[in-house]
Write an enzyme that holds these catalytic residues in place. Sequence first.
Site, PDB file in Angstrom:
ATOM      1  N   CYS A  13      31.526  17.372 -19.129  1.00  0.00           N
ATOM      2  CA  CYS A  13      30.527  17.590 -20.171  1.00  0.00           C
ATOM      3  C   CYS A  13      30.876  16.724 -21.387  1.00  0.00           C
ATOM      4  O   CYS A  13      31.829  15.949 -21.372  1.00  0.00           O
ATOM      5  CB  CYS A  13      30.479  19.060 -20.569  1.00  0.00           C
ATOM      6  SG  CYS A  13      32.062  19.697 -21.172  1.00  0.00           S
ATOM      7  N   ASP A  64      11.491 -16.805 -27.340  1.00  0.00           N
ATOM      8  CA  ASP A  64      11.904 -18.201 -27.279  1.00  0.00           C
ATOM      9  C   ASP A  64      10.877 -18.918 -26.389  1.00  0.00           C
ATOM     10  O   ASP A  64      10.149 -18.275 -25.632  1.00  0.00           O
ATOM     11  CB  ASP A  64      13.301 -18.293 -26.674  1.00  0.00           C
ATOM     12  CG  ASP A  64      13.722 -19.722 -26.420  1.00  0.00           C
ATOM     13  OD1 ASP A  64      13.615 -20.544 -27.337  1.00  0.00           O
ATOM     14  OD2 ASP A  64      14.138 -20.012 -25.282  1.00  0.00           O
ATOM     15  N   ASP A  97      16.668 -17.016 -23.594  1.00  0.00           N
ATOM     16  CA  ASP A  97      17.527 -17.331 -22.453  1.00  0.00           C
ATOM     17  C   ASP A  97      18.698 -18.248 -22.775  1.00  0.00           C
ATOM     18  O   ASP A  97      19.627 -18.348 -21.990  1.00  0.00           O
ATOM     19  CB  ASP A  97      16.690 -17.982 -21.346  1.00  0.00           C
ATOM     20  CG  ASP A  97      16.388 -19.439 -21.632  1.00  0.00           C
ATOM     21  OD1 ASP A  97      15.970 -19.738 -22.764  1.00  0.00           O
ATOM     22  OD2 ASP A  97      16.591 -20.270 -20.734  1.00  0.00           O
ATOM     23  N   ASP A 144      19.943 -18.687 -28.370  1.00  0.00           N
ATOM     24  CA  ASP A 144      19.235 -17.421 -28.589  1.00  0.00           C
ATOM     25  C   ASP A 144      20.188 -16.227 -28.701  1.00  0.00           C
ATOM     26  O   ASP A 144      19.756 -15.131 -29.058  1.00  0.00           O
ATOM     27  CB  ASP A 144      18.252 -17.148 -27.437  1.00  0.00           C
ATOM     28  CG  ASP A 144      17.169 -18.194 -27.348  1.00  0.00           C
ATOM     29  OD1 ASP A 144      16.638 -18.572 -28.402  1.00  0.00           O
ATOM     30  OD2 ASP A 144      16.858 -18.639 -26.227  1.00  0.00           O
TER      31      ASP A 144
END
Length: 758
Positions: free
Chosen positions: A46, A448, A626, A630
């Site tokens: 938990c 992009d 990509d 970026d």
Amino acid sequence: MSCCAPGAETVNTGSALPSREEIELSSRNLGDGRMESWFTVPGVHCGSCIRTAETAAMAVPGVEHARLNLSSRTLAITWRKDECDPRQVISTLGSAGYNAFATDPASQGRDPVLRRLLISLAVAGFAASNIMLLSVSVWSGADGATRDMFHWISAMIALPAVVFAGSPFFKPAWAAIRHGSLNMDVPISLAVILAAAMSLYETTNHGESAYFDASVSLLFFLLIGRTLDHLMRERARTAVRSLARMSPFGATVISADGSRDFLPLASIEPGMRLHVAAGERIPVDAVLLNGDSDFDFAIVNGESAPVAATNGMHLPGGVMNLSGPVEVSARAKASDSFIAEMVRMISEAEGAKAGFRRIADRAAAVYAPAVHILSLATFVMWIALGQGWHFAATTAIAVLVITCPCALGLAVPIVHVVAAGRLFRNGVMVRNGAALEKLAEVDIALFDKTGTLTTGMPKLIGQETIPASSLALATALARESSHPFSKVIAAEASGSDLPVVEAVRELPGKGVTARRNDDEIRLGRPDWASSSVAAEDGIVLSVNGDELARFHFAESLRPGAMQLVGDLARTGIPSEILSGDSAEKVSEIAALLDIDKLSARLSPAEKLDRLTALRADGRHTLMIGDGVNDAPALAAAHVSFAPASAADIGRSSADFVFLHDDLQVVSEALAVSRQARRLVLQNFGIAIAYNLIAVPLAVVGLATPLVAALAMSSSSILVVANAMRLNFAGTAGKKKPALEPLPTIRHNTGVTRERLAA
């Protein structure tokens, strides 16, 4: 069912710790002296367990980061080689009450937890059914010695069954108490033990009622819930196992003397020459050295069309070799290869602490002590009201059982696990579970251009107008260059018919030059290759400064780009292009996609500035890119996507990685995230409603321990079933719409559009 993960523990009976070298071999080298290792911690159940284990691991000198995945019970740590002995993590966790074992997240094997749960369930079911039969006689009016005999027979069946079948609850409960903490197994264990103890007391004192049936049936129903919980989690994580199974167990290594040895996958090192037979998968990321074959790249890009072998091509681990034997050179270890990275993405996504999940964990953390206080208060209240200790104890036990926050603890993680599995089947890898919540909040999309909205691969157009001799001469130069345009030209002609050229040199930023007989041949920029004044578009082939041919190139929109921008617009999310390319090219793409806002010739810092400005305005940004340039923007965005073909740093910076070429999977991911958000809120509602109804009933004495067990298990099963609806709701199972013809943009002084099939 418990909010805790399923719990048949593996007990470490003092076995020796693995060596440091063994741990390092199964670890991932992150560079800069940092390593990432994984440990199985089967005793976690938990939110309280997670915090305790993570805190213990972080206390080890040299450990920089620790995160525990409750679904797989895997603890991932980042540590420094010069400061940390990873074996201390195992020792420290053991001192905190959690046995830990060195493992790899992709490791395979049988499921001992499920086996132990099923055996416990069978024992509890057998005992409960037989005790119920004996109880019928007592309920039918048996008294005196006959009643006592049935009670003693019930005790002989119930007590061993409680000890054995209750161990999945008793062991973690005792470990928590021994180390001064509480988890959700503590109230369950107290309820079962107290019910059995009360029954034994009644039997030894010739009481009229015993509750052996209640204690064993309570365990039976709890084990049903826990087993279903385990099966649901394992089913939701089949994507990880299916992906991991795509890695072979080993590879055939070709030695320097030509001999061949089959080595385990973990022994493969970069630079080794490997033999891969037809029908086998590439064991690790590799480069093709030689061999004629075709490859199935479906695991990488979703496209099953065979790709012909070309020497030097990169082959990610898991790619299928279809038609002939090949030799490859390993580029990475198994732990750093494509499949391992994909497995880590899913595991990291499941283990991430999203906002809803943190809320649920905090609520569950304060729940355990609250349950004990409420149970004790109930007992004292009924004693004070004169109902006697028997009724007060029975009611207090029912409160212990019914108030376990099972549904609350499951509300968020089960939805995230199911969502990650569904997205994986759609070709999207979730690297960060918190991103599922963030994706549902986005209100602006940033793209992009090159490699994202477009394929990033240039296409030669108009080659039919170029004489074959000029094309062959250009190919002879282009094959010696690494420039993308040169690669496209080199692919257009057969290597067997090429003229012989000498003294080939590539001049960065200009082109390729060579000599043939006494002539200088150039292939490159028009202003460099040609001595005459000419248009500045295309690539020029010249001999002694005289232009022979001019090559023009085009780039295509990525499949699904139009559909994605349209879907975003229909949901009220505007789109914007952030590109480092020229304003002319960016404008062409923006016009085709009907995007009004665009920015061109941006540096990585300027892209980041735009993201920062939008965040300052309170916008929740979706960034899709990509390239290496970026990466800062992807990391800074509220949530981000990158294709599997992106640069390594781009994929590492993104929250989601899509494996297919089709951008429309981003729309599907957005739909899944919104459905997941609704299901999480519904699960919270179910958990709250259950407690508002069930707790008062238990406190006032209207629920027996057996009824409490049924109610608790039912609430958890309801939450799990509600989460599983994500596999069928919304876009699940729908046929993907056919893509429209895609426009191709010609890079020239004038803008033209050609229609290509999708």
